[in-house]
Design an enzyme around this catalytic site. Sequence first.
Site: not given
Ligand code: AMP
Ligand code: MG
Length: 501
Positions: A130, A256
Site C-alpha cells: 500500500g 485500469d
Molecule cells: P499499477 O500497475 O500501478 O497501475 O497497479 C496495478 C494494481 O496493483 C492496482 O490495483 C494497484 O493498486 C496495485 N498496486 C500496485 N502497487 C501496489 C502496492 N505497493 N501495494 C498495494 N497495491 C499495489
Molecule cells: Mg494503475
Amino acid sequence: MKSSAYLMKPIPFDNSYVKLGPTFYARLHPEPVAAPRMIHFNRELASALGMEADSLDSPMGADIFAGSQVPEGAQPLAMAYAGHQFGGFSPQLGDGRAILLGEVVAPTGERYDIQLKGSGPTPFSRNGDGRAAMGPVLREYLLSEAMHALGVPTTRALAAVATGESVIRDSLVPGAVITRVATSFVRVGTFEYFSAQGNVDAVKQLADYVIARNYPDVAAAENPCEALLAQVIERQAALIARWMQLGFIHGVMNTDNMSIAGETIDYGPCAFMDGFDHHQVYSSIDRQGRYAYANQPPIAQWNLIRFAETLLPLLMRGEDTRAAVATAERLLNGFIEHYQHHWLSGMRQKLGLAQKRDADRALAEGFLDLLATENVDFTSAFRALSLLANAPSDQDHVLTALFAQPQAINAWLENWRQRLAEETDDAATRQQKMQLANPIYIPRNHLVEAVIRAAEDEGDFEPFHRLHSVLQQPFEEQPGMGAYSQPPRPEQVVHQTFCGT
Ligand code: AMP
Ligand code: MG
C-alpha cells in the site's frame, strides 16, 4: 489515528462518488506515517481548487497529504476496479495503495478528485504494502506537471510528502505519498469490474455518474450511453495523438490505467523518448513491447473495445444485440479516423503548416522516418526545425548536425521549404507557432533519474525543485538552463524504467 485536521479555511469537499454506494468502493482511513515532511506543494493548483495554500503548505498540510490526519469534510475510500493487464483480465484490482480523500468543486465549478497514492494498505492491496517509494513519487510529480505545462490532459500533482519511513523494494528505500488531482479517477477497469460480475445496474449507475460529471452534453442524446462511448473514444484519440507528438510513452496502458475522462493517469514506467524509434519501449515489465510507442494508438483502441463491451447491454434497443454490436463497432472504427485527424493537425503545427495539403501526412511521416533511421533525438530535432522556420538556409546545420548522414535530411528540408512557400504566415509568425508546438524542455529520463538519485541517496531535493521549475515553461528558452534541453550523452542514456510498485 490522530484527530481530524482543523483548518481555518476548510478544504471545500463535496463528495459524490461515495453516494454511489458501497459496491463501488471500500471506506477506510489512510494509515498515519512516522514523520511527514512536505517535499513539494503545488500552491498554484491548491488556489485554483479553492484551497488555502498558506495553511496547507505547512506541517499540517504535510500531515494531511501523508494521510496522517484526515481533513474535515473528507470521506476517504478506495475505489473498486478490474482491468486487463497486458491483455489478461484481472477481475479485482482496485485502489491497492491509493485513497480518494474526496472531491472538491473549484471556484470554476469544475469537480476534482483528490487522491492520495502510497497512503497505506486497502482491502484491494492483495500482497502489496500500500506504499509508494519516493523515486516513483517524484517521477510522477515531475512528469504529470510537465505534461500539464505541455498542454496535455493529465492528472495534476498537488503535494509530495516524505513519510519518514522506509519501504521495501529491491532494497530499503525512502517512502513518500503523492496527492493527485483528476477530473475523475473512473477507469475503463471500473466499468469492467461491474460488467464482469454481470451487474448491469451498476454499469448503468456508473455511466450515469460519468455522464453527469464529465460528459454533461451527452445527457440529452437519444441514447446517452451511445453518445458517451462516442465521446470517450474521441477524447482518447485526441489524448493519444498528443502523447505521440511529444514522444511520450505511457508504458502500462492496461485498461485500469485508462481514464474515462480522457486524462493521462497512472504515471509508472512512462518516459519521454530521446532518440526516435517507432518501436521504443522503456518499461522493464513490458517484455513483448505491447505498449511500445507506435502501439499506443491500436492499444488505446483495444482498451476502448473493452469499454464498449461493458456498455453493450445499455446500447440495446429492445432485444437486438446485433444492432448494439454494430453501433459499438461503428463508433470504435471511428477511433482511427479521430486519431489520424488529431495526429495530423498536431503534426502540421509542429511542421509550421497552417494550410492543409494532401501531402502533409507524407511530409510528417518522412521526417519521423528520417529521425528513426539514425535514432535522432526527437525533441531536439523538432525544436531545431522551428529555428529554421525563420532563418536563412545557411543555418541548416542546427538540424542537419544531428544526423551522421545529412543527405536525406537536406532533401527533406528542400521539400519542406517548397511546402512552406504555399503558406501565408510570415516567417516570424510561423516560427512563433512552431515553438509553441515543439518544446525545448521535457522531463528527460536522465534528468529525472539524476534528481531521484539526489533525493533518495542524499536527501537533496534542490535538483528536483530546479527541474520542476524549468519544466513549468517548456516552450520558452530560459537563460542558463541549456543543460536541461540537452539529450543524454551516451553514458547517461536511460534504457529501462521501472514502475517501482
Ligand atoms: P499499477 O500497475 O500501478 O497501475 O497497479 C496495478 C494494481 O496493483 C492496482 O490495483 C494497484 O493498486 C496495485 N498496486 C500496485 N502497487 C501496489 C502496492 N505497493 N501495494 C498495494 N497495491 C499495489
Ligand atoms: Mg494503475
